[in-house]
Enzyme design. Sequence first.
Site, PDB file in Angstrom:
ATOM      1  N   SER A  26       0.823  -1.178   0.078  1.00 13.14           N
ATOM      2  CA  SER A  26      -0.079  -0.069  -0.238  1.00 13.14           C
ATOM      3  C   SER A  26       0.998   1.240   0.025  1.00 13.14           C
ATOM      4  CB  SER A  26      -0.776  -0.132   1.279  1.00 13.14           C
ATOM      5  OG  SER A  26      -1.624  -0.905   1.641  1.00 13.14           O
ATOM      6  N   HIS A  53      -8.003  -1.927  -9.833  1.00 11.33           N
ATOM      7  CA  HIS A  53      -6.807  -2.653  -9.457  1.00 11.33           C
ATOM      8  C   HIS A  53      -5.742  -2.745 -10.514  1.00 11.33           C
ATOM      9  CE1 HIS A  53      -7.841  -4.791  -5.517  1.00 11.33           C
ATOM     10  NE2 HIS A  53      -8.531  -3.766  -5.603  1.00 11.33           N
ATOM     11  N   HIS A 106      -9.397   0.956   7.379  1.00  9.88           N
ATOM     12  CA  HIS A 106      -8.734   0.855   6.177  1.00  9.88           C
ATOM     13  C   HIS A 106      -8.294   2.164   5.998  1.00  9.88           C
ATOM     14  CE1 HIS A 106      -6.736  -0.492   2.416  1.00  9.88           C
ATOM     15  NE2 HIS A 106      -7.581   0.126   2.026  1.00  9.88           N
ATOM     16  N   ASN A 126      -0.823   1.511  11.820  1.00  8.34           N
ATOM     17  CA  ASN A 126      -1.796   1.473  12.796  1.00  8.34           C
ATOM     18  C   ASN A 126      -1.224   0.709  14.024  1.00  8.34           C
ATOM     19  OD1 ASN A 126      -2.726  -0.577  10.805  1.00  8.34           O
ATOM     20  ND2 ASN A 126      -3.765  -1.292  12.649  1.00  8.34           N
ATOM     21  N   TYR A 165      -6.360 -13.169   0.861  1.00  7.61           N
ATOM     22  CA  TYR A 165      -7.805 -12.961   1.453  1.00  7.61           C
ATOM     23  C   TYR A 165      -8.797 -12.398   0.137  1.00  7.61           C
ATOM     24  CZ  TYR A 165      -6.290  -8.094   1.256  1.00  7.61           C
ATOM     25  OH  TYR A 165      -5.824  -6.801   0.534  1.00  7.61           O
ATOM     26  N   GLU A 166      -7.991 -12.332  -1.003  1.00  2.00           N
ATOM     27  CA  GLU A 166      -8.780 -11.955  -2.176  1.00  2.00           C
ATOM     28  C   GLU A 166      -9.397 -13.327  -2.996  1.00  2.00           C
ATOM     29  OE1 GLU A 166      -6.881  -8.686  -4.898  1.00  2.00           O
ATOM     30  OE2 GLU A 166      -5.277  -9.529  -3.599  1.00  2.00           O
ATOM     31  N   ALA A 217       2.053  -3.114   4.646  1.00  2.00           N
ATOM     32  CA  ALA A 217       1.405  -2.408   5.373  1.00  2.00           C
ATOM     33  C   ALA A 217       1.164  -3.365   6.778  1.00  2.00           C
ATOM     34  CB  ALA A 217       0.081  -1.712   5.018  1.00  2.00           C
ATOM     35  N   HIS A 231      -3.267 -11.416  -2.911  1.00  2.00           N
ATOM     36  CA  HIS A 231      -3.393 -11.783  -1.225  1.00  2.00           C
ATOM     37  C   HIS A 231      -4.116 -12.734  -1.455  1.00  2.00           C
ATOM     38  CE1 HIS A 231      -2.899  -7.140  -1.278  1.00  2.00           C
ATOM     39  NE2 HIS A 231      -2.048  -7.369  -0.275  1.00  2.00           N
ATOM     40  N   MET A 284      -1.664  -9.062   6.402  1.00  2.00           N
ATOM     41  CA  MET A 284      -2.075 -10.148   5.592  1.00  2.00           C
ATOM     42  C   MET A 284      -1.208 -10.349   4.186  1.00  2.00           C
ATOM     43  SD  MET A 284      -5.915  -8.492   5.987  1.00  2.00           S
ATOM     44  CE  MET A 284      -6.471  -7.638   7.338  1.00  2.00           C
ATOM     45  N   SER A 285       0.043 -10.261   4.240  1.00  2.00           N
ATOM     46  CA  SER A 285       0.358 -10.555   2.871  1.00  2.00           C
ATOM     47  C   SER A 285       1.827 -11.442   3.128  1.00  2.00           C
ATOM     48  CB  SER A 285       0.770  -9.428   2.060  1.00  2.00           C
ATOM     49  OG  SER A 285       1.540  -8.250   2.658  1.00  2.00           O
TER      50      SER A 285
HETATM   51  N1  HPA Z   1      -3.695  -6.268  10.767  1.00  2.00           N
HETATM   52  C1  HPA Z   1      -3.557  -6.813   9.823  1.00  2.00           C
HETATM   53  N2  HPA Z   1      -3.095  -6.222   8.724  1.00  2.00           N
HETATM   54  C2  HPA Z   1      -2.961  -4.928   8.696  1.00  2.00           C
HETATM   55  C3  HPA Z   1      -3.004  -4.289   9.816  1.00  2.00           C
HETATM   56  C4  HPA Z   1      -3.356  -4.840  10.976  1.00  2.00           C
HETATM   57  O1  HPA Z   1      -3.801  -4.370  11.999  1.00  2.00           O
HETATM   58  N3  HPA Z   1      -2.626  -2.995   9.268  1.00  2.00           N
HETATM   59  C5  HPA Z   1      -2.177  -2.847   7.942  1.00  2.00           C
HETATM   60  N4  HPA Z   1      -2.470  -4.397   7.689  1.00  2.00           N
END
Ligand code: HPA
Length: 265
Positions: free
Chosen positions: A28, A59, A240, A228, A83-84, A111, A81, A204-205
Amino acid sequence: MKEKILQTVEYIRAKVDFKPDIGLILGSGLGFLADKIEDSNEIAYEEIPNFPHSTVAGHEGKLVFGKLSGKRVVVLKGRFHLYEGWSPEVIKFVIYVLNKLGVKKLIITNAAGGINKLLKPGDIVLVKDIINFQFKNPLRGPNYEEFGPRFPDMSTILDKEWTERLKESFDLPQGVYMAVLGPSYETPAEIRAFRKLGADVVGMSTVPEIIAAKHCGIDCLVLSCVTNMAAGVLDQPLSHKEVVEVANRVKDKFSKIVLKSLEVA
Ligand code: HPA
């Protein structure tokens, strides 16, 4: 799969007469680095035989070849990913294609949420090890010995010397990256558990990419942007939007670190 890899590599080679040494998978906010590549050549994923591509509007997915920080690179603009709905094997396919194109080193950015309370949003963490909490392995299925052994060693998953060279220029915190499937963020109880397990950041990657790369002998350097604090660390919900905002805020610093990583590769 082997024939498909060769077919894909042949197609790319016929289109782009350029042998990259280093691959970049940009998370990201960092996709813009692909626009800084000199003498660039691009190929859209959807044009490449057997290559995965997103059908979601907006995308962007393409390979960008050229020179960055004086190095011969290929950037994957757009990543896959789990999750996709992509299978881990798809990620292995992409990494093996990079390997056959000549890539020997890989920079991966992502991220992540901060689990370690010493971290703060905006920090860039040099990943020193991983925990695979996705419980999926891209190497499952037939093994192709020409890429690597059936049971590859994962005791030094990241390139320590490369990391040390980067640390001479940037004093970055180091940490353990915990990979989850997503797409829901974690619960506070999960984050407390992950902290006890030794994780510093969560995302998540990245993990399928590293495992496949390590298998075929590609050295990796991984940089996580703490966008975050993870769930429950602060008394506020995760969004997000916040992730994207922080990723954008630090993109100048982050891109300097990535360019330096290339320089010292
Ligand atoms: N959790 C999982 N994946 C993320 C997060 C998180 O807090 N922030 C950015 N990607």
